[in-house]
Structure formats: C-alpha cells, structure tokens
Design a protein around this motif. Structure first.
Motif, PDB file in Angstrom:
ATOM      1  N   ALA A   5      15.373 -38.227  -3.779  1.00 31.88           N
ATOM      2  CA  ALA A   5      15.354 -37.256  -2.680  1.00 31.88           C
ATOM      3  C   ALA A   5      15.670 -35.849  -3.196  1.00 31.88           C
ATOM      4  N   ALA A   6      16.584 -35.735  -4.152  1.00 28.93           N
ATOM      5  CA  ALA A   6      16.928 -34.422  -4.707  1.00 28.93           C
ATOM      6  C   ALA A   6      15.726 -33.815  -5.428  1.00 28.93           C
TER       7      ALA A   6
ATOM      8  N   ALA B  41      28.999 -31.987  -0.532  1.00 32.06           N
ATOM      9  CA  ALA B  41      29.259 -31.449  -1.869  1.00 32.06           C
ATOM     10  C   ALA B  41      28.538 -32.274  -2.933  1.00 32.06           C
ATOM     11  N   ARG B  42      28.514 -33.587  -2.768  1.00 31.45           N
ATOM     12  CA  ARG B  42      27.809 -34.421  -3.736  1.00 31.45           C
ATOM     13  C   ARG B  42      26.314 -34.101  -3.744  1.00 31.45           C
ATOM     14  N   ARG B  43      25.744 -33.839  -2.561  1.00 34.15           N
ATOM     15  CA  ARG B  43      24.326 -33.511  -2.497  1.00 34.15           C
ATOM     16  C   ARG B  43      24.052 -32.187  -3.224  1.00 34.15           C
ATOM     17  N   VAL B  44      24.906 -31.197  -3.030  1.00 33.82           N
ATOM     18  CA  VAL B  44      24.722 -29.905  -3.701  1.00 33.82           C
ATOM     19  C   VAL B  44      24.813 -30.069  -5.215  1.00 33.82           C
ATOM     20  N   LEU B  45      25.819 -30.779  -5.668  1.00 33.33           N
ATOM     21  CA  LEU B  45      26.015 -30.926  -7.117  1.00 33.33           C
ATOM     22  C   LEU B  45      24.923 -31.774  -7.747  1.00 33.33           C
ATOM     23  N   LEU B  46      24.397 -32.757  -7.011  1.00 27.44           N
ATOM     24  CA  LEU B  46      23.305 -33.554  -7.564  1.00 27.44           C
ATOM     25  C   LEU B  46      22.052 -32.708  -7.725  1.00 27.44           C
ATOM     26  N   VAL B  47      21.754 -31.862  -6.752  1.00 25.80           N
ATOM     27  CA  VAL B  47      20.610 -30.955  -6.897  1.00 25.80           C
ATOM     28  C   VAL B  47      20.814 -30.063  -8.114  1.00 25.80           C
TER      29      VAL B  47
ATOM     30  N   VAL C  72      17.370 -21.286  -5.410  1.00 31.47           N
ATOM     31  CA  VAL C  72      16.718 -22.598  -5.454  1.00 31.47           C
ATOM     32  C   VAL C  72      17.722 -23.688  -5.107  1.00 31.47           C
ATOM     33  N   LEU C  73      18.918 -23.596  -5.665  1.00 29.58           N
ATOM     34  CA  LEU C  73      19.965 -24.580  -5.376  1.00 29.58           C
ATOM     35  C   LEU C  73      20.298 -24.605  -3.887  1.00 29.58           C
ATOM     36  N   LEU C  74      20.454 -23.438  -3.300  1.00 27.92           N
ATOM     37  CA  LEU C  74      20.813 -23.382  -1.880  1.00 27.92           C
ATOM     38  C   LEU C  74      19.696 -23.932  -1.003  1.00 27.92           C
ATOM     39  N   ALA C  75      18.444 -23.555  -1.308  1.00 24.73           N
ATOM     40  CA  ALA C  75      17.325 -24.010  -0.477  1.00 24.73           C
ATOM     41  C   ALA C  75      17.130 -25.512  -0.584  1.00 24.73           C
ATOM     42  N   ALA C  76      17.221 -26.070  -1.802  1.00 19.40           N
ATOM     43  CA  ALA C  76      16.979 -27.506  -1.984  1.00 19.40           C
ATOM     44  C   ALA C  76      18.110 -28.353  -1.427  1.00 19.40           C
ATOM     45  N   SER C  77      19.329 -27.822  -1.406  1.00 25.29           N
ATOM     46  CA  SER C  77      20.465 -28.600  -0.896  1.00 25.29           C
ATOM     47  C   SER C  77      20.732 -28.329   0.581  1.00 25.29           C
ATOM     48  N   GLY C  78      20.005 -27.371   1.173  1.00 18.80           N
ATOM     49  CA  GLY C  78      20.153 -27.094   2.595  1.00 18.80           C
ATOM     50  C   GLY C  78      21.485 -26.493   2.970  1.00 18.80           C
ATOM     51  N   THR C  79      22.013 -25.596   2.139  1.00 16.44           N
ATOM     52  CA  THR C  79      23.294 -24.974   2.438  1.00 16.44           C
ATOM     53  C   THR C  79      23.177 -23.467   2.237  1.00 16.44           C
ATOM     54  N   ASP C  80      24.265 -22.759   2.478  1.00 10.47           N
ATOM     55  CA  ASP C  80      24.276 -21.317   2.253  1.00 10.47           C
ATOM     56  C   ASP C  80      25.407 -20.984   1.295  1.00 10.47           C
ATOM     57  N   ILE C  81      25.411 -19.750   0.815  1.00  9.95           N
ATOM     58  CA  ILE C  81      26.347 -19.374  -0.233  1.00  9.95           C
ATOM     59  C   ILE C  81      27.794 -19.434   0.247  1.00  9.95           C
ATOM     60  N   ASP C  82      28.047 -19.056   1.495  1.00  7.18           N
ATOM     61  CA  ASP C  82      29.422 -19.065   2.001  1.00  7.18           C
ATOM     62  C   ASP C  82      29.958 -20.485   2.090  1.00  7.18           C
ATOM     63  N   THR C  83      29.112 -21.386   2.608  1.00 14.36           N
ATOM     64  CA  THR C  83      29.536 -22.786   2.709  1.00 14.36           C
ATOM     65  C   THR C  83      29.764 -23.380   1.326  1.00 14.36           C
TER      66      THR C  83
ATOM     67  N   GLY D  66      33.431 -24.746   0.035  1.00 15.88           N
ATOM     68  CA  GLY D  66      33.547 -26.192  -0.042  1.00 15.88           C
ATOM     69  C   GLY D  66      33.963 -26.695  -1.410  1.00 15.88           C
ATOM     70  N   PRO D  67      34.144 -27.986  -1.540  1.00 16.82           N
ATOM     71  CA  PRO D  67      34.595 -28.567  -2.817  1.00 16.82           C
ATOM     72  C   PRO D  67      33.575 -28.423  -3.947  1.00 16.82           C
ATOM     73  N   ALA D  68      32.273 -28.310  -3.626  1.00 18.28           N
ATOM     74  CA  ALA D  68      31.276 -28.152  -4.687  1.00 18.28           C
ATOM     75  C   ALA D  68      31.459 -26.843  -5.433  1.00 18.28           C
ATOM     76  N   GLY D  69      31.914 -25.798  -4.696  1.00 21.42           N
ATOM     77  CA  GLY D  69      32.091 -24.499  -5.329  1.00 21.42           C
ATOM     78  C   GLY D  69      33.126 -24.500  -6.434  1.00 21.42           C
ATOM     79  N   ARG D  70      34.080 -25.465  -6.379  1.00 23.48           N
ATOM     80  CA  ARG D  70      35.107 -25.530  -7.427  1.00 23.48           C
ATOM     81  C   ARG D  70      34.540 -25.977  -8.770  1.00 23.48           C
TER      82      ARG D  70
END
Length: 669
Positions: A109-110, A42-48, A59-70, A74-78
C-alpha cells in the motif's frame, strides 16, 4: 551485530554481494534503538519514508496523507530529520525496524501511494518503480521499462540502483527480457564490486537467453562474466578501458598508465592523473538521480585511487598515499583493484607509519573474495621483513627480502613499496661474505641496464630502483677511503628517484656506514638528515629508527644524545616498554631539536660562505642541524620573523625549496 551477521551470507560480509536494503532488524538492533513509541499513523508515515526513493518532504506528506504540523507534533517527527524540504531518518536502524515490522500488504500500500504521488508530479520513471513493487504478481509490461530505467542508472554510475531495478525487472520479465534484465543486473553488480552477485546474475542471463528463440542478452553477459571470474582469480590486468565508458573509461586508462610509469616517469604519471582529477567519484547508495550525470563506478574508482596512492608512495609522500587509500578502503572495492595490490599497499603503509597493521587493513585483507596476484603474496614476505628490521633481526629480514625478490621479481620492485636494503641488513648482521655475494649478484643484474634510461622506464624493468639498490649496497660495504664517493653516488641515485622516503633511507644507510667506520660526527649528521626526511614523508616508524640511533652511546656527543632523548621523552614518544634496540614506539613530532652540532657539522655549510651573509650562514647551519625557526631565533637572539626572512633568502640563493633540500644539499658537500 553478531545476530545480523548470522542473517547474512559470507558474500555479504565480504562485500561481494549487495547488502539487503534495509538491513535486517536483529534483536541487538532493536535493543540499541529501544521502543519507538509509534501509533498507527506514525508507523504509516515512517514506512512511506522507509520505502521512498526520493527524499522530498512534500512527497512524504502527500503519500502518507498528513501535513507538516501533524508530522512534527506526532511521534514520527521524533525519528525524522527535516530540513530544506528534505527528510532523512535520524538513524538507519529505525528504518530497518519500521520496514521489517510492516507486513506485505502494508508495504504494498505504501508503494502504491508513492506511485500515485509521482504520477501526479509527472515523474513516470519513479512512479513505474513503485508500481512494480506494489504489484503482487509479475507484470511483463513493466519489465521493459524497468530494464531501461536500470540502464539509465548504470549510465550515470549509480550501480546500486541499477542493480536493484534490474533484479526487479527480472522478476517481472520472461525469456529474452528476463535475460536482458539479468545481464544489466550482472554488469551493475560487477562495476559495484559485488563480483559474486555478478557471476550469479550473468550466468542466469546466459541461461535465460538460451531458453528463448534467440541469443539476445548472451553477448551482454559473456564478457562481464569473464571479468568477474578473472577478478575472483586475482588477475591484475583484467579491467581494461575498452570494457567501460565515460568516466570509467578515463579513470581506468589513467590508472593503468600510472602503474606502468611508476618507475621511470612518475612526473608524466602525475600529469595523467591530473587530467582525471575532476571526475565525479562513485556515488553512495542514496536517492534516485541525485548527483552528477557521469560519475565513476566503485570498481573503476578503486583502480584510480590505488594508482593515485601508489604514485604518492613512489614520490615518498607516505602521508598522502595513506590519506588517499584510507578514504578508498571505506568506500570502494579496493581488494579487487590490480589483483589486490591495494592490500599490499595498505599493509606496507601501516608498517612504515605505525610499525603494525591497523584494523581497517586487517578488514581489507579479510574482504578478498578469491585469490590475489602473486606479486601481492610476495609483498607479504616484504612486510615480514619490515617487522624483522624493526626488531633488529637482520639476517631474517634479509632472507625474507631475498625470497620476496625471487617470487615477485621486477613487478615487486617496480611498485616501490618502502623496503630496507638486503645488503646493508647483512652488513649489520656481520655477514660480510654474504653481503658481498649479494652485492655481486645485484651488480650483475644491474649491468645490462647500465645504459641510458628509457623514457617510459617500464619495458626495461625498474631501472632506477636497481641503480638505487646498487648504490646503497656499495655505500653499506664501503671502506674509509671510498665511503665519501659511495655516499655521493647513493645520494645522487636517490635524488634521481625523486622520493623523499628513499632519500631518507639513503641518509640512514650513510649514517650506519659512517658509524661502522668510526666516524660518529658524520654519522650523526646523516642521521639528522634521515630523521627530517622521514618526518617530511610521514614514515613515523622509520623516523623513530633514526631517533633511536641518535640515542646510541658514542654515536653522537653526550649533549646531542641527551637532547634528542629529552625531546622524545617530553613529547611522550620514547621507545615502547620492553622494546628492543630498534623497537617501534610512537614517532616524535620532529619539531623538537634533535641534538647539538656534532664535530665538523658546522663545516657542512662552509662551502656557502661566499654566497651567504654571515647571519644567513648562521641560520642555515642551525636549520641543517634540525632546529625549528623558533629554536633558531632563541639561539641567535632574534625574532622568528627575522629567521623566516633570512631563511627565505638562503633558499633563493641556494636554489632549494625546503629545509629538507637544504639539509641534503649540506650533507652532499
């Protein structure tokens, strides 16, 4: 907030230096947000999300290596708001905390991940930006592209991004390229209103250029540096169209022409402002290349909005003037426009509307980075005089206005700040000799301008302002045999001015003159006109002065005074506790009836008996007395719709467009 303030320089707090982005995450900020409850993913997603310069979700999903459902589960979605393929933080404080908690390697890295995503999306300019921020050592090969990118942002009016990108370019460039980067950063800071940043960067541009083999960059820095220093010195005429381009050039040209035409040709000034009405406003700091391609910069728009507000004030539209300025104060460097004239305008509008200065105006005054123009300092004396008038300190008010006139001269009078008449103030104080002496000085001052008014109304001084001053002074001094003619001249002068507020002030002077001569019926009629005109213009404090005068024993019949007082009490707008004779409380709504007809008031409409039917005349009389359509309907036992029909016919037959014009026409006889 206090901890955050201690982490910022004085220039940041004044608004003359670009704020850090994101802002520091002080302890108070962390306490307000509370625990974020994040895991490493979650920290990696929010930092991106925190360092991205576009808000596209893919762009956010591709750079953080996650998908929309995850992400959503997860806690980042809050902490993110996702809608329409875009994302944003629920609150910028979260962005500050996430960015500050990440170490340099993680942030690098971000940026690297975002650079790769944008390269694959064929967005080389954004990819270059993230590449530069992911490079720990300076790379001269990036500097040239970054400078060009900064210039593109500046050409679009995005001064904040231009400033940021140019500073990054300076950290990578050497010699001439470094000078060019600082020059662009300085120009961007200047047009953003960050004049301290502008001075620092433009001086660095000149120094960096001087160390190279040529002077490239110095010509770009010299003129903007001079403008920034002049703004700090409070020079009102330093920003000219020739220093701008595109939307800025049109905005500044229109603003300067408007200020020149305020006295003699407000109609032409309104037409000029109408031509630039469609200019895109300054864009807020946000995502790259969003919005129109040719937007105003904050400094140019600040000049335009101050001019627009002053024009509305010149026409007596206090509410409109305040609306324009209130919006500008929140977004733009208003304190830098025309030597700080926006400050004088904000102060006077506050006093005319509420009788005291507001917090935003106090903050605006505190944001002055250097000096203000002499006319602004002179206007402050007028503010003190206004307050003295509200408290009934007539001699003090007249003295302060005299000092303001000496220091501000024609420039101050040309601005048409709402101001009481010093001659009338002396009359109210019982200083007849001083009043006549002041009137004679004014008359001698007006005599040279007694010829036909020039089309521009500027080169010869504030001609209409002087003539109105003289007409009202003569009205205040008139005896019983001359008061009628003096009233006609004063009303004519105020109608030529074309300001609703000034017409109201003329009606108030007339009311006091008639009251002094022992003619309470005529005084009450003019007070009703003044009240309605002040209400129409939005001058609530002056509206209350007229209402307080209606309460004066003996000025109006007992029924009228009681009705006015009852209307004020029922609306909760009576005088403030402990207020003096003319203290400022909350203004009345103006929809309540202001009183019954004073002796002779019904005859005000008698000259229309050949033009209007009997029922139309009844409606006109009640409207002139200050009644609302509902009250007229109740009085005549008809429907409100019937009153509206009759009133529309009255307007058409008499050639007026409003209830106020009808009242003024009746009072003129």
């Amino acid at each position: 907030m206090d901890q955050t303030a201690r982490m910022l320089d004085d220039e940041h707090l004044l608004g003359t230096a670009l704020m850090p982005d994101p802002l520091p995450a002080a302890r108070a900020v962390r306490e307000a947000v509370g625990p974020l409850g994040l895991d490493d993913d979650a920290r990696r997603v929010l930092l991106v999300a925190a360092v991205a310069v576009v808000d596209r979700t893919e762009v956010l999903l591709a750079a953080s290596g996650t998908d929309i459902d995850t992400l959503m589960a997860g806690p980042a979605g809050r902490h993110l708001h996702l809608v329409g393929g875009r994302f944003r933080f629920h609150h910028p404080r979260i962005r500050s905390i996430v960015h500050e908690d990440a170490d340099l390697a993680t942030r690098t890295a971000a940026h690297g991940a975002l650079a790769e995503v944008h390269r694959r999306a064929d967005e080389p300019l954004i990819a270059m930006w993230h590449t530069a921020l992911s490079t720990l050592a300076g790379d001269p090969l990036l500097a040239d592209g970054l400078v060009e990118l900064a210039e593109q942002h500046l050409a679009r009016g995005d001064v904040h991004r231009a400033h940021e990108v140019a500073r990054e370019a300076a950290s990578h460039g050497t010699d001439e390229m470094r000078a060019r980067a600082f020059a662009v950063a300085g120009r961007a800071a200047l047009w953003a209103g960050h004049v301290h940043d502008a001075v620092v960067h433009l001086r660095r541009a000149a120094q960096a250029a001087g160390t190279g083999s040529s002077a490239d960059g110095a010509p770009d820095a010299a003129r903007p540096l001079g403008i920034a220093l002049a703004l700090l010195d409070g020079r009102p005429d330093v920003v000219v169209p020739g220093d701008a381009c595109g939307a800025d050039r049109a905005a500044i040209a229109a603003a300067r022409k408007t200020m020149r035409m305020l006295d003699g040709a407000p109609g032409e000034a309104a037409s000029i402002l109408g031509e630039v009405a469609e200019l895109a406003p300054a864009r807020p700091p946000s995502w790259w290349f969003d919005g129109p391609t040719d937007a105003m910069t904050p400094l140019a728009e600040a000049h335009l909005r101050v001019a627009q507000s002053y024009l509305a004030l010149r026409l007596g539209d206090i509410t409109g003037a305040a609306s324009v300025l209130d919006d500008a104060v929140e977004r733009l460097p208003v304190a830098l426009a025309f030597g700080g004239l926006g400050i004088a305008l904000a102060r006077r509008l506050d006093l005319v509307r509420e009788g005291h200065l507001s917090r935003p105006t106090a903050a605006l005054e505190a944001s002055v980075p250097g000096h203000v123009a002499p006319v602004v300092r002179a206007a402050t004396l007028g503010d003190r005089a206004q307050t003295a008038v509200f408290d009934g300190r007539w001699v003090e008010a007249a003295t302060l206005l005299g000092l303001a006139a000496e220091r501000g001269g024609d420039e101050l009078r040309r601005l048409w700040l709402p101001t009481p008449d010093p001659v009338e103030l002396l009359v109210l104080a019982g200083q007849d000799r001083a009043a006549r002496h002041s009137h004679e000085r004014l008359r001698l001052h007006v005599l040279p301008a007694a010829g036909p008014e020039s089309a521009g109304g500027f080169s010869g001084g504030p001609t209409r302002r002087r003539r109105l001053d003289l007409a009202r002074a003569e009205l205040a001094l008139a005896d019983a045999s001359g008061v009628g003619r003096a009233r006609e001249r004063a009303v004519e002068a105020s109608l030529r001015v074309g300001s609703t507020f000034e017409r109201g002030l003329t009606e108030l002077v007339a009311a006091r003159a008639y009251a002094r001569l022992g003619l309470p019926g005529d005084a009450a009629a003019h007070l009703l006109g003044a009240h309605e005109l002040f209400e129409e213009s939005g001058a609530k404090a002056w509206e209350h002065i007229a209402e307080q005068a209606l309460r004066t024993p003996g000025l109006v019949p007992a029924g009228a005074g009681e009705t006015a007082g009852r209307a004020a009490d029922e609306s909760g707008t009576g005088p403030a506790p402990g207020a003096g004779q003319t203290a400022i409380g909350q203004a009345t709504p103006g929809q309540a009836a202001l009183g019954q007809a004073a002796p002779g008031q019904e005859d005000l409409c008698g000259q229309w008996d050949t033009l209007l039917t009997e029922r139309e005349l009844d409606v006109a009389r009640l409207v002139v007395q200050g009644r609302t359509n509902r009250q007229v309907a109740a009085n005549l036992y008809v429907s409100v719709r019937t009153v509206e029909v009759h009133l529309g016919r009255v307007f058409r037959k008499l050639g007026v467009r409003s209830r106020t014009e009808l009242a003024v026409l009746a009072l003129r006889g």
